[in-house]
Structure formats: structure tokens, C-alpha cells
Design a protein around this motif. Sequence first.
Motif, PDB file in Angstrom:
ATOM      1  N   ALA A  39      40.859  50.410  37.896  1.00 12.30           N
ATOM      2  CA  ALA A  39      39.445  50.116  38.081  1.00 12.30           C
ATOM      3  C   ALA A  39      39.278  49.309  39.359  1.00 12.30           C
ATOM      4  CB  ALA A  39      38.908  49.347  36.889  1.00 12.30           C
ATOM      5  N   VAL A  40      38.364  49.753  40.211  1.00  9.73           N
ATOM      6  CA  VAL A  40      38.118  49.110  41.495  1.00  9.73           C
ATOM      7  C   VAL A  40      36.718  48.506  41.460  1.00  9.73           C
ATOM      8  CG1 VAL A  40      38.073  49.430  43.992  1.00  9.73           C
ATOM      9  CG2 VAL A  40      39.564  50.864  42.588  1.00  9.73           C
ATOM     10  N   ALA A  51      38.020  45.096  33.396  1.00  9.52           N
ATOM     11  CA  ALA A  51      39.232  44.745  32.651  1.00  9.52           C
ATOM     12  C   ALA A  51      38.933  44.710  31.153  1.00  9.52           C
ATOM     13  CB  ALA A  51      39.778  43.411  33.130  1.00  9.52           C
ATOM     14  N   GLU A  52      37.805  44.135  30.785  1.00  5.83           N
ATOM     15  CA  GLU A  52      37.420  44.072  29.376  1.00  5.83           C
ATOM     16  C   GLU A  52      37.187  45.464  28.795  1.00  5.83           C
ATOM     17  OE1 GLU A  52      34.018  41.519  29.254  1.00  5.83           O
ATOM     18  OE2 GLU A  52      35.194  39.736  29.756  1.00  5.83           O
ATOM     19  N   ALA A  53      36.776  46.415  29.636  1.00  7.37           N
ATOM     20  CA  ALA A  53      36.554  47.790  29.179  1.00  7.37           C
ATOM     21  C   ALA A  53      37.871  48.499  28.871  1.00  7.37           C
ATOM     22  CB  ALA A  53      35.763  48.574  30.227  1.00  7.37           C
ATOM     23  N   GLY A  54      38.981  47.905  29.320  1.00  5.72           N
ATOM     24  CA  GLY A  54      40.286  48.466  28.983  1.00  5.72           C
ATOM     25  C   GLY A  54      41.030  49.133  30.121  1.00  5.72           C
ATOM     26  N   ALA A  55      40.658  48.826  31.356  1.00  3.86           N
ATOM     27  CA  ALA A  55      41.379  49.405  32.491  1.00  3.86           C
ATOM     28  C   ALA A  55      42.847  48.989  32.443  1.00  3.86           C
ATOM     29  CB  ALA A  55      40.760  48.941  33.809  1.00  3.86           C
ATOM     30  N   THR A  56      43.707  49.886  32.875  1.00  2.00           N
ATOM     31  CA  THR A  56      45.135  49.591  32.933  1.00  2.00           C
ATOM     32  C   THR A  56      45.395  48.483  33.935  1.00  2.00           C
ATOM     33  OG1 THR A  56      45.513  51.931  32.464  1.00  2.00           O
ATOM     34  CG2 THR A  56      47.408  50.641  33.202  1.00  2.00           C
ATOM     35  N   ALA A  57      44.704  48.547  35.061  1.00  7.82           N
ATOM     36  CA  ALA A  57      44.768  47.518  36.099  1.00  7.82           C
ATOM     37  C   ALA A  57      43.401  47.467  36.780  1.00  7.82           C
ATOM     38  CB  ALA A  57      45.853  47.828  37.116  1.00  7.82           C
ATOM     39  N   THR A  58      43.075  46.294  37.289  1.00  4.49           N
ATOM     40  CA  THR A  58      41.791  46.116  37.968  1.00  4.49           C
ATOM     41  C   THR A  58      42.028  45.410  39.289  1.00  4.49           C
ATOM     42  OG1 THR A  58      40.696  45.885  35.831  1.00  4.49           O
ATOM     43  CG2 THR A  58      39.473  45.142  37.739  1.00  4.49           C
ATOM     44  N   ILE A  66      49.232  46.115  45.422  1.00  5.30           N
ATOM     45  CA  ILE A  66      50.301  45.839  44.453  1.00  5.30           C
ATOM     46  C   ILE A  66      50.031  46.494  43.102  1.00  5.30           C
ATOM     47  CG2 ILE A  66      51.500  44.014  43.168  1.00  5.30           C
ATOM     48  CD1 ILE A  66      51.261  42.316  45.744  1.00  5.30           C
ATOM     49  N   PRO A  67      48.852  46.336  42.498  1.00  2.00           N
ATOM     50  CA  PRO A  67      48.613  47.020  41.212  1.00  2.00           C
ATOM     51  C   PRO A  67      48.694  48.537  41.335  1.00  2.00           C
ATOM     52  CG  PRO A  67      47.034  45.264  41.510  1.00  2.00           C
ATOM     53  CD  PRO A  67      47.759  45.437  42.816  1.00  2.00           C
ATOM     54  N   LEU A  68      48.209  49.069  42.452  1.00  4.46           N
ATOM     55  CA  LEU A  68      48.283  50.517  42.662  1.00  4.46           C
ATOM     56  C   LEU A  68      49.734  50.971  42.721  1.00  4.46           C
ATOM     57  CD1 LEU A  68      47.010  53.262  43.231  1.00  4.46           C
ATOM     58  CD2 LEU A  68      46.891  52.627  45.641  1.00  4.46           C
ATOM     59  N   GLY A  69      50.550  50.259  43.462  1.00  2.00           N
ATOM     60  CA  GLY A  69      51.970  50.585  43.555  1.00  2.00           C
ATOM     61  C   GLY A  69      52.652  50.510  42.202  1.00  2.00           C
ATOM     62  N   ASP A  70      52.299  49.502  41.409  1.00  2.00           N
ATOM     63  CA  ASP A  70      52.879  49.361  40.076  1.00  2.00           C
ATOM     64  C   ASP A  70      52.537  50.549  39.193  1.00  2.00           C
ATOM     65  OD1 ASP A  70      53.955  46.935  40.820  1.00  2.00           O
ATOM     66  OD2 ASP A  70      52.418  45.733  39.784  1.00  2.00           O
ATOM     67  N   LEU A  71      51.304  51.047  39.293  1.00  2.00           N
ATOM     68  CA  LEU A  71      50.882  52.180  38.471  1.00  2.00           C
ATOM     69  C   LEU A  71      51.523  53.488  38.913  1.00  2.00           C
ATOM     70  CD1 LEU A  71      47.114  51.365  38.003  1.00  2.00           C
ATOM     71  CD2 LEU A  71      48.893  51.350  36.253  1.00  2.00           C
TER      72      LEU A  71
END
Length: 73
Positions: A39-40, A51-58, A66-71
Amino acid sequence: MARSREATDTPVAPADVLLIGDTPADVAAGRATDVPVLAVATGRTPAEQLAEAGATATVRDLRDLIPLGDLLR
């Protein structure tokens, strides 16, 4: 995913997909199909709400790699 399977005649699993969106509806779509969601928070929805809606990463924007690379690992 179905169109990709049909076009390439290759199985596409939810783990092969990354949904990138900026609304709670985008997050819900990913969750409904068991697809990870990045989620961007560049739109009207704050990062906390995504994040509260349940995104894997925000992330606040796509410069936060960094979060994109992790995913993508």
C-alpha cells in the motif's frame, strides 16, 4: 491472474503477484485473493489507515524501496 494464466499458459499463484495500491479497496482486493499488497500512501488515504486495512506492507511513497524489496524476495 486468470488472464495471465490464459495468455501465457503458465500457472500464476497468488505468491507470484504483488498488488500495489493506494486505497483500502485495493488492500481488500489483494486480501480477497490472498495476494500480497504493498500500500502506497500517496493518495487520500493515510499510511496508518492502509496498514489497518491489512496491507502486507505500507510505504509513504515508492522511494521507500526496502519494503518493496522485502516483498519481492
